[in-house]
Design a protein around this motif. Sequence first.
Motif, PDB file in Angstrom:
ATOM      1  N   GLU A 138      74.373  82.870  70.519  1.00 39.74           N
ATOM      2  CA  GLU A 138      73.889  83.565  69.319  1.00 39.74           C
ATOM      3  C   GLU A 138      74.450  84.976  69.270  1.00 39.74           C
ATOM      4  O   GLU A 138      74.852  85.475  68.220  1.00 39.74           O
ATOM      5  CB  GLU A 138      72.356  83.641  69.280  1.00 39.74           C
ATOM      6  CG  GLU A 138      71.657  82.333  69.021  1.00 39.74           C
ATOM      7  CD  GLU A 138      71.316  81.610  70.309  1.00 39.74           C
ATOM      8  OE1 GLU A 138      71.500  82.183  71.398  1.00 39.74           O
ATOM      9  OE2 GLU A 138      70.868  80.450  70.224  1.00 39.74           O
ATOM     10  N   GLU A 139      74.484  85.626  70.430  1.00 42.82           N
ATOM     11  CA  GLU A 139      74.964  87.008  70.481  1.00 42.82           C
ATOM     12  C   GLU A 139      76.448  87.103  70.132  1.00 42.82           C
ATOM     13  O   GLU A 139      76.891  88.090  69.542  1.00 42.82           O
ATOM     14  CB  GLU A 139      74.707  87.602  71.863  1.00 42.82           C
ATOM     15  CG  GLU A 139      74.894  89.106  71.905  1.00 42.82           C
ATOM     16  CD  GLU A 139      74.439  89.698  73.222  1.00 42.82           C
ATOM     17  OE1 GLU A 139      75.240  90.432  73.821  1.00 42.82           O
ATOM     18  OE2 GLU A 139      73.300  89.425  73.638  1.00 42.82           O
ATOM     19  N   ARG A 148      68.053  85.255  65.378  1.00 49.09           N
ATOM     20  CA  ARG A 148      68.801  86.341  66.014  1.00 49.09           C
ATOM     21  C   ARG A 148      69.231  87.374  64.973  1.00 49.09           C
ATOM     22  O   ARG A 148      69.162  88.583  65.213  1.00 49.09           O
ATOM     23  CB  ARG A 148      70.028  85.766  66.729  1.00 49.09           C
ATOM     24  CG  ARG A 148      70.866  86.790  67.447  1.00 49.09           C
ATOM     25  CD  ARG A 148      70.142  87.367  68.638  1.00 49.09           C
ATOM     26  NE  ARG A 148      70.997  88.312  69.343  1.00 49.09           N
ATOM     27  CZ  ARG A 148      70.538  89.315  70.066  1.00 49.09           C
ATOM     28  NH1 ARG A 148      69.250  89.496  70.219  1.00 49.09           N
ATOM     29  NH2 ARG A 148      71.364  90.137  70.657  1.00 49.09           N
ATOM     30  N   GLN A 189      66.292  89.590  63.984  1.00 45.42           N
ATOM     31  CA  GLN A 189      65.964  90.553  65.042  1.00 45.42           C
ATOM     32  C   GLN A 189      66.977  91.694  65.087  1.00 45.42           C
ATOM     33  O   GLN A 189      66.609  92.865  65.191  1.00 45.42           O
ATOM     34  CB  GLN A 189      65.917  89.854  66.403  1.00 45.42           C
ATOM     35  CG  GLN A 189      65.448  90.759  67.535  1.00 45.42           C
ATOM     36  CD  GLN A 189      64.025  91.244  67.329  1.00 45.42           C
ATOM     37  OE1 GLN A 189      63.111  90.432  67.163  1.00 45.42           O
ATOM     38  NE2 GLN A 189      63.820  92.545  67.327  1.00 45.42           N
TER      39      GLN A 189
END
Length: 199
Positions: free
Chosen positions: A55-56, A121, A124
Amino acid sequence: MSLRDRKRVRTRQAIVEAATELFEKRGYDETTVAEIAAAAEIGTRTFFSYFTSKEEVMFAESDARVVAAIKAIADRAPDEPPASVLLRALRTVGEDSDDMGSRMAALRVRFLRTVPAVRGRAAQIQFDAQREIARHLAAAYPGELTEVQAGALTGAFVGAVTGALAVLLDDLSEQDDPAAVQAAVREATDIALAVYLKP
């Protein structure tokens, strides 16, 4: 940059490029961290020294945008309005990176609609970025902006960028020209922040 720093930049870019290729070919859920690492010709352990998750990798440039905004706030001219500072930060990021018009950006838009983990993600990251930028903005303009006003201005700015990109990258042909994408995003933010630029 030192040789070590240049090597880290190259490795990080190789990971992003490998992930982009795999996400396009196989899909997000079907791609594993191990496969990304192998395609980037590194070990899984090395992958995790650059990114905490796949995801990052999808949001590899998000920190750079926050840093650019904070730097623009710190480097502001004495009479520069807060909205102008944010618009200048966006232009700086656009000049330094073509991420907003990249293949990965187009994938993010697609996966935001279909992959809950990516959507979570993104939410956030956006929330954290808005809070951080708003905090610096309020501190830089004491007596002119309250924390709530700084939050509203930052929210309008981030929302304009997000909304414009979602529409632009919906048509994948648009992302072939990063300059056109960046110009459209600048136009959207100019419109969104126009009320804040009035004397």
